[in-house]
Design a protein around this motif. Structure first.
Motif, PDB file in Angstrom:
ATOM      1  N   GLY A 691       0.807  -1.213   0.000  1.00  0.00           N
ATOM      2  CA  GLY A 691       0.000   0.000   0.000  1.00  0.00           C
ATOM      3  C   GLY A 691       0.840   1.263   0.000  1.00  0.00           C
ATOM      4  N   TYR A 692       0.469   2.223  -0.830  1.00  0.00           N
ATOM      5  CA  TYR A 692       1.116   3.539  -0.824  1.00  0.00           C
ATOM      6  C   TYR A 692       0.132   4.553  -1.384  1.00  0.00           C
ATOM      7  CZ  TYR A 692       5.256   6.443  -0.276  1.00  0.00           C
ATOM      8  OH  TYR A 692       6.166   7.382   0.150  1.00  0.00           O
ATOM      9  N   VAL A 693       0.614   5.737  -1.677  1.00  0.00           N
ATOM     10  CA  VAL A 693      -0.234   6.830  -2.147  1.00  0.00           C
ATOM     11  C   VAL A 693       0.173   7.224  -3.560  1.00  0.00           C
ATOM     12  CG1 VAL A 693      -0.772   9.266  -1.834  1.00  0.00           C
ATOM     13  CG2 VAL A 693      -0.726   7.750   0.137  1.00  0.00           C
ATOM     14  N   VAL A 694      -0.819   7.441  -4.407  1.00  0.00           N
ATOM     15  CA  VAL A 694      -0.582   7.962  -5.749  1.00  0.00           C
ATOM     16  C   VAL A 694      -1.214   9.341  -5.838  1.00  0.00           C
ATOM     17  CG1 VAL A 694      -0.959   7.635  -8.219  1.00  0.00           C
ATOM     18  CG2 VAL A 694      -0.505   5.658  -6.748  1.00  0.00           C
ATOM     19  N   ARG A 695      -0.450  10.309  -6.328  1.00  0.00           N
ATOM     20  CA  ARG A 695      -0.939  11.687  -6.464  1.00  0.00           C
ATOM     21  C   ARG A 695      -1.157  12.005  -7.932  1.00  0.00           C
ATOM     22  NH1 ARG A 695      -0.502  14.718  -1.829  1.00  0.00           N
ATOM     23  NH2 ARG A 695       0.712  13.731  -0.159  1.00  0.00           N
ATOM     24  N   GLY A 696      -2.284  12.626  -8.218  1.00  0.00           N
ATOM     25  CA  GLY A 696      -2.552  13.102  -9.563  1.00  0.00           C
ATOM     26  C   GLY A 696      -2.365  14.610  -9.618  1.00  0.00           C
ATOM     27  N   LEU A 697      -1.392  15.091 -10.371  1.00  0.00           N
ATOM     28  CA  LEU A 697      -1.071  16.515 -10.443  1.00  0.00           C
ATOM     29  C   LEU A 697      -1.724  17.119 -11.684  1.00  0.00           C
ATOM     30  CD1 LEU A 697       2.775  16.184  -9.701  1.00  0.00           C
ATOM     31  CD2 LEU A 697       0.876  16.176  -8.072  1.00  0.00           C
ATOM     32  N   ASP A 698      -2.413  18.256 -11.498  1.00  0.00           N
ATOM     33  CA  ASP A 698      -3.066  18.853 -12.654  1.00  0.00           C
ATOM     34  C   ASP A 698      -2.060  19.632 -13.502  1.00  0.00           C
ATOM     35  OD1 ASP A 698      -2.620  21.222 -11.320  1.00  0.00           O
ATOM     36  OD2 ASP A 698      -4.702  21.884 -11.336  1.00  0.00           O
ATOM     37  N   ARG A 699      -2.539  20.113 -14.659  1.00  0.00           N
ATOM     38  CA  ARG A 699      -1.647  20.770 -15.622  1.00  0.00           C
ATOM     39  C   ARG A 699      -1.036  22.043 -15.036  1.00  0.00           C
ATOM     40  NH1 ARG A 699      -0.650  19.791 -21.151  1.00  0.00           N
ATOM     41  NH2 ARG A 699       1.112  21.134 -21.657  1.00  0.00           N
ATOM     42  N   ASN A 700      -1.820  22.788 -14.247  1.00  0.00           N
ATOM     43  CA  ASN A 700      -1.279  24.009 -13.632  1.00  0.00           C
ATOM     44  C   ASN A 700      -0.074  23.696 -12.746  1.00  0.00           C
ATOM     45  OD1 ASN A 700      -3.239  25.541 -14.856  1.00  0.00           O
ATOM     46  ND2 ASN A 700      -4.555  25.668 -13.049  1.00  0.00           N
ATOM     47  N   PHE A 701      -0.196  22.651 -11.950  1.00  0.00           N
ATOM     48  CA  PHE A 701       0.907  22.302 -11.052  1.00  0.00           C
ATOM     49  C   PHE A 701       2.135  21.876 -11.856  1.00  0.00           C
ATOM     50  CE2 PHE A 701       3.457  19.715  -8.244  1.00  0.00           C
ATOM     51  CZ  PHE A 701       3.327  20.331  -7.001  1.00  0.00           C
ATOM     52  N   LEU A 702       1.932  21.010 -12.839  1.00  0.00           N
ATOM     53  CA  LEU A 702       3.054  20.505 -13.623  1.00  0.00           C
ATOM     54  C   LEU A 702       3.745  21.610 -14.404  1.00  0.00           C
ATOM     55  CD1 LEU A 702       1.431  17.204 -14.929  1.00  0.00           C
ATOM     56  CD2 LEU A 702       3.215  17.417 -13.187  1.00  0.00           C
ATOM     57  N   GLY A 800       4.711  10.182  -1.914  1.00  0.00           N
ATOM     58  CA  GLY A 800       3.900   9.311  -2.752  1.00  0.00           C
ATOM     59  C   GLY A 800       4.468   9.197  -4.157  1.00  0.00           C
ATOM     60  N   ILE A 801       3.711   8.515  -5.004  1.00  0.00           N
ATOM     61  CA  ILE A 801       4.030   8.393  -6.423  1.00  0.00           C
ATOM     62  C   ILE A 801       3.211   9.453  -7.149  1.00  0.00           C
ATOM     63  CG2 ILE A 801       4.028   6.862  -8.417  1.00  0.00           C
ATOM     64  CD1 ILE A 801       3.874   4.515  -6.399  1.00  0.00           C
ATOM     65  N   SER A 802       3.859  10.391  -7.790  1.00  0.00           N
ATOM     66  CA  SER A 802       3.160  11.512  -8.423  1.00  0.00           C
ATOM     67  C   SER A 802       3.141  11.340  -9.930  1.00  0.00           C
ATOM     68  CB  SER A 802       3.836  12.843  -8.056  1.00  0.00           C
ATOM     69  OG  SER A 802       3.780  13.070  -6.662  1.00  0.00           O
ATOM     70  N   THR A 803       1.951  11.480 -10.500  1.00  0.00           N
ATOM     71  CA  THR A 803       1.765  11.402 -11.941  1.00  0.00           C
ATOM     72  C   THR A 803       0.769  12.484 -12.341  1.00  0.00           C
ATOM     73  OG1 THR A 803       1.230   9.913 -13.772  1.00  0.00           O
ATOM     74  CG2 THR A 803      -0.072   9.685 -11.772  1.00  0.00           C
ATOM     75  N   SER A 804       0.359  12.523 -13.599  1.00  0.00           N
ATOM     76  CA  SER A 804      -0.598  13.536 -14.038  1.00  0.00           C
ATOM     77  C   SER A 804      -2.028  13.076 -13.733  1.00  0.00           C
ATOM     78  CB  SER A 804      -0.451  13.788 -15.532  1.00  0.00           C
ATOM     79  OG  SER A 804      -0.785  12.614 -16.267  1.00  0.00           O
ATOM     80  N   GLN A 805      -2.934  14.035 -13.588  1.00  0.00           N
ATOM     81  CA  GLN A 805      -4.337  13.673 -13.379  1.00  0.00           C
ATOM     82  C   GLN A 805      -4.903  12.953 -14.597  1.00  0.00           C
ATOM     83  OE1 GLN A 805      -6.722  16.980 -12.045  1.00  0.00           O
ATOM     84  NE2 GLN A 805      -5.932  16.844  -9.947  1.00  0.00           N
ATOM     85  N   GLN A 806      -4.351  13.255 -15.760  1.00  0.00           N
ATOM     86  CA  GLN A 806      -4.790  12.564 -16.964  1.00  0.00           C
ATOM     87  C   GLN A 806      -4.503  11.065 -16.874  1.00  0.00           C
ATOM     88  OE1 GLN A 806      -3.085  14.204 -20.529  1.00  0.00           O
ATOM     89  NE2 GLN A 806      -4.260  12.886 -21.907  1.00  0.00           N
ATOM     90  N   THR A 807      -3.374  10.720 -16.239  1.00  0.00           N
ATOM     91  CA  THR A 807      -3.038   9.309 -16.060  1.00  0.00           C
ATOM     92  C   THR A 807      -4.057   8.608 -15.164  1.00  0.00           C
ATOM     93  OG1 THR A 807      -0.684   9.825 -16.287  1.00  0.00           O
ATOM     94  CG2 THR A 807      -1.247   7.713 -15.281  1.00  0.00           C
ATOM     95  N   LEU A 808      -4.585   9.334 -14.170  1.00  0.00           N
ATOM     96  CA  LEU A 808      -5.519   8.737 -13.213  1.00  0.00           C
ATOM     97  C   LEU A 808      -6.976   8.831 -13.662  1.00  0.00           C
ATOM     98  CD1 LEU A 808      -4.044   9.908  -9.778  1.00  0.00           C
ATOM     99  CD2 LEU A 808      -3.506   7.870 -11.120  1.00  0.00           C
TER     100      LEU A 808
END
Length: 998
Positions: A691-702, A800-808
């Motif tokens: 178990g861990y955390v995945v973060r979805g970062l929006d375009r503004n943040f990226l 956590g593991i950070s990716t784009s919101q589009q990925t999620l």
């Protein structure tokens, strides 16, 4: 705590106790067989009570350090354990649709859109649990965060826990009680009524009869406080509202669905977790068929508590190693001085037939008597000291999420501290007794210097060969294990071999020890880059710090002791031009030159403590100064906020435009993050999902974040290129700095079971790492490629593991944003704006914090811990001052006849007093200077090595000069004060009395 030095504490306590009992039994048998020797040894305890008190005080300091480290670990482990038990009560497992696993330290975000169980699913789980052996309770429940307003006290709280369960199913989960102790039940609540627990009542400044408004899912629900109660198991230790299940379901609008099923095992709030594995195995067929997950929340929480306690214990025991070593030197020094005082007596005893072993036994009898008393007092005082230390840092701990300290010390810690301290002291006493028994009878009776022993050259070459062979083996092992400890020890052993080699070639002691000591100094002071060039991929940690410190002090002491004469001659040349100063300086210099071993032990003791203080203060101060950068910490934003999972904000632009008290023009930018607990694993390698955390970062943040990377995948030339790639290509990700192994592990903890393999965070690049993440609620699996690792200066809010919101996007509502970042225009106070955001979005449960305030809290907490560590190390200074006091007191007795001769030939009382003061001042000042130089050098090496890592480009050596000046100044003053009384005593010796002294 459950473990110490990797061994179970209970087992360690038993083993140490047995060893101590055996050691004391051996001494007892010898005492029965050698009654006369025992009486001769023990009688010294009462002959001079003041001296005995000083000896006991010196001996107990080492035990006190051990006891304080153990006590600190006990308190911290119990504090976290109590927090777990307060939150979970009798609940041992939770059956839910999604993993609740999160990082082991506080981070930013909460899961959204958790699927509730249908009543049929919940009934099946409850039925299966109640039938399982080892289970004494199962109940459906809800624990959700809600915003609450107390209209009576006019107090808002954006995040309190709404706890609800079926009153008829609470058997096995503990009793709800009023603050007077009377029983209460959720079934007693009338329509529109709720209970508050004490933390919630304090947060809202509420009392019975107050009117509340609960904000949930865009609605406002009025409630009245029916009473303030006590209940462990609401799912939070920060405050909760308690409601019957059906009314909570109505308030939340979830029909007859429930969030989870609570399971209580047989046993109390702690022992029930022991049956978790068996209960989980029995429930798994039912939960697996329903697609549900069993979380062993109690076992995980207690395990985390023990780990945190062990972390604090490791921290303090590591730094305490230096102080304990100083204590060992003091013990050795005390008994060597006792032997020097009784040298004539021992010589006479040997002359009339006493064997060397008899002298050893006499000292062991005396030392054992001191030892038992000192260990008992030291263990108790050490535990008391741990309580005092925790009280000093209570504020810093609250910033780390530990609000209420639970003071609880265990008998096992007391037993371990007493046994370990007693055994350690007894071993040192035995070695010291063996050393002092090796005397020349004639020289001892006539009070002449011990004649030098003849050494056979072949033995010298044998010792040199053994040292070289052992050193070569250690160096060879360093190439295979990549251990810096093995490399440094091996090199130092080879250099130590120079002592017997030079002596066998006919060289003097001064030449042998000076060359070897200088070599050890140079080898251990080399920049870390040299070691890494010799052994690629070398691994370092705090054990290197301890080893380097001990080796440096040993080398410096050799050089110092065997080159005292030219150094002291330099002192004479500078200060000896005054006719009044010459006799005082000459007598002050004569004693250190004559008693080389004593001078070396005292100087080494003081140097060791000063080195530790200076290195710790300079290194931690430099890192704090580097990290205390608001621009770096904020990542391009001024405020962070999180909203309630029940009331997410879908359109922040529209929300800001209509928010009361908010001027949209004050906010120049915002960005969103999703927070999704998921299972993760590195693909292509053996291992299961964790178990861990995945973060979805929006375009503004990226597009706007300025957070740095510690290392990047091959093909990405800059940190900005990594962020751009995440925005442009779904499926790419970055991980936090705790998810990658390190070669140089200077105390960085592991905050989750999720770890990548195949590269180190110090590497300049790596091949993209494939990772699979799985949503335990929907079963959706996403495949990611890690192309970056966040730098150490990135705050824990990004864990956590950070990716784009589009990925999620395939996760749907589960990936709805719940974390927000805001940037304000110039001239706007971020703290005031954060308060305004909380008030405006109270119905969404928003908790907003200015990055400047978060950074201030983090730095303040770190500073508090730093000062605590320095204070802990400062106990070593007490040992050093005690050593000077003991030495001065014993010197007055030893040199009584010499003092009489000096007074008889014209020395004034004040000159005798100044001679003793100058003698101790010389040793103190030399130790302070040498320890400070060595400490600053090592700190510079650490800082220089770390400055080459991404995220620490601005790192530079920034010693806290003012703090060090105060500490070291106090050391010098205290050393003078410790010598003052013995020097006054020496000045009052009458010549006639002293010359007749036997």
């Amino acid at each position: 705590m459950s473990k110490l030095f990797g061994a179970p504490v209970d087992t360690l306590a038993v083993v140490l106790s047995v060893l101590l009992v055996l050691a004391l039994a051996v001494i007892g048998v010898l005492a029965v067989r050698r009654t006369v020797l025992m009486k001769l040894g023990v009688r010294n305890l009462t002959r001079r009570r003041g001296r005995s008190a000083i000896i006991v005080g010196g001996l107990m300091l080492g035990t006190m350090i051990i006891g304080s480290a153990l006590g600190f670990g006990d308190i911290m482990a119990n504090t976290v354990r109590t927090s777990v038990i307060t939150s979970l009560g009798q609940t041992d497992e939770i059956v839910t649709t999604r993993s609740g696993k999160a990082p082991d330290i506080a981070t930013l975000g909460q899961a959204t859109s958790t699927r509730y169980l249908s009543s049929a699913e919940a009934d099946r789980v409850v039925t299966a649990a109640r039938r399982a052996p080892g289970v004494d309770g199962a109940a459906p429940g809800i624990s959700e965060g809600v915003a609450v307003q107390d209209t009576t006290s006019r107090t808002n709280e954006p995040q309190l826990t709404l706890f609800a369960t079926d009153p008829a199913a609470m058997s096995g989960f503990g009793q709800v009680t009023t603050e007077s102790g009377a029983g209460a039940s959720l079934a007693d609540l009338g329509p529109g009524q709720t209970y508050l627990d004490r933390p919630a009542a304090d947060a809202l400044d509420a009392s019975t009869g107050d009117r509340l408004v609960v904000f949930v899912r865009g609605r406002q629900a009025p409630l009245t406080v029916a009473g303030v109660v006590r209940y462990d198991g609401t799912g939070s230790d920060q405050g909760a509202l308690l409601l019957p299940l059906d009314r909570a379901q109505s308030l939340l609008g979830v029909g007859d669905r429930v969030q989870h099923v609570l399971v209580s095992n047989n046993g109390d709030a702690t022992s029930g977790a022991d049956a978790t594995t068996a209960v989980t195995d029995q429930l798994r067929p039912t939960t697996s068929g329903l697609g549900l997950r069993i979380d062993p929340v109690k076992a995980d929480g207690l395990k985390l508590a023990d780990q945190q306690g062990a972390t604090f214990l490791s921290l303090f025991s590591t730094f305490g190693t230096f102080t304990i070593t100083a204590g060992i030197l003091l013990i050795f020094l005390v008994f060597v001085m006792l032997a020097a005082e009784r040298r004539g007596e021992m010589g006479t005893a040997r002359a009339i037939g006493t064997q060397r072993r008899h002298l050893v036994q006499m000292f062991v009898f005396e030392g054992a008597a001191y030892d038992v008393l000192a260990a008992a007092v030291g263990a108790v005082l050490g535990l008391a000291l741990s309580v005092a230390m925790v009280r000093l840092i209570a504020g810093a701990l609250s910033e780390s999420g530990i609000v209420t300290i639970r003071y609880r010390l265990t008998w096992t810690s007391l037993l371990v501290a007493f046994s370990l301290g007693a055994l350690l002291t007894l071993a040192v006493v035995t070695i010291a007794a063996w050393r002092v028994s090796r005397l020349n009878i004639v020289a001892a009776i006539r009070d002449l210097p011990q004649p030098p022993r003849r050494r056979r050259r072949r033995y010298g070459w044998l010792i040199a060969g053994l040292c070289v062979a052992a050193g070569a083996l250690m160096i060879a092992s360093a190439f295979s294990s990549k251990s810096a400890v093995a490399l440094l020890i091996g090199g130092s052993l080879v250099l130590v071999a120079l002592v017997p080699a030079i002596r066998s070639l006919g060289g003097s002691e001064r030449l042998a020890y000076s060359v070897a000591g200088t070599g050890v100094l140079v080898w251990n002071l080399l920049p870390f880059s040299v070691y890494k060039a010799l052994v690629p991929d070398l691994k370092m940690g705090f054990d290197v710090f301890v080893l380097v410190g001990l080796m440096l002090v040993a080398g410096a002491t050799w050089v110092l002791v065997y080159n005292l004469r030219p150094m002291l001659n330099g002192v004479m040349w500078v200060f000896g031009r005054s006719t009044r100063a010459v006799p005082v300086l000459k007598t002050a210099i004569a004693s250190p030159l004559r008693n080389r071993f004593r001078t070396g032990a005292t100087a080494g003791l003081f140097t060791l403590v000063v080195f530790t203080l200076v290195t710790g203060a300079a290194t931690s101060g430099s890192f704090l100064a580097s990290l205390n950068d608001e621009k770096t910490f904020g990542g391009g934003y001024d405020i962070t906020a999180q909203t309630s999972p029940l009331s997410p904000i879908r359109d922040m632009r529209a929300a800001l435009a209509s928010a009361p008290g908010i001027n949209p023009a004050d906010i120049t930018g915002y960005a969103a993050q999703s927070y999704v607990p998921m299972d993760a694993r590195q693909t292509g390698r053996a291992g299961s999902y964790v178990g861990y955390v995945v973060r979805g970062l929006d375009r503004n943040f990226l597009d706007t974040t300025t957070y740095d990377m510690a290392t990047r995948a091959a093909g990405y030339g800059s940190d900005r290129a990594v962020w751009k790639a995440l925005a442009a290509h779904p499926g790419l990700a970055v991980v936090d700095q705790f998810s990658v192994p390190r070669r140089a592990n200077w105390g960085t903890g592991v905050v989750s079971d999720f770890q990548l393999h195949g590269f180190y965070i110090e590497d300049q690049g790596f091949a993209p790492v494939p990772v699979a993440v799985r949503d335990t609620q929907t079963g959706t699996t996403l495949h990611l490629k890690v192309i970056g690792v966040l730098a150490d200066n990135v705050p824990n809010a990004m864990l956590g593991i950070s990716t784009s919101q589009q990925t999620l996007a395939p996760l749907g509502a589960a990936a709805a944003p719940g974390v927000w970042y805001f940037r304000v225009r110039d001239g706007v106070d971020p703290v005031a704006e954060a308060d305004a955001l909380e008030a405006a979005f109270l119905d969404s449960g928003m908790q907003a914090t200015a990055q400047s305030a978060a950074l201030h809290d983090a730095v303040s907490a770190s500073l508090t811990f730093q000062y605590l560590i320095l204070g802990f190390l400062g106990l070593g200074l007490v040992i050093g001052v005690a050593a000077l006091g003991v030495i001065s007191a014993r010197s007055v007795v030893e040199r009584r006849q010499q003092i009489g001769v000096l007074r008889a030939i014209g020395f004034q009382a004040r000159m005798v007093q100044m001679s003793f003061l100058v003698e101790s001042l010389i040793v103190t000042l030399v130790s302070v200077v040498v320890g400070s130089v060595l400490g600053l050098w090592v700190a510079f090496n650490v800082v220089q090595d770390s400055a080459g890592q991404p995220g620490y480009e601005n790192l530079a050596l920034v010693p806290p000069w003012s703090a060090l000046a105060v500490i070291l100044g106090v050391v010098v003053v205290c050393s003078v004060l410790a010598t003052w009384l013995p020097s006054v005593r020496a000045s009052r010796v009458y010549p006639a009395t002293a010359l007749r002294y036997e």
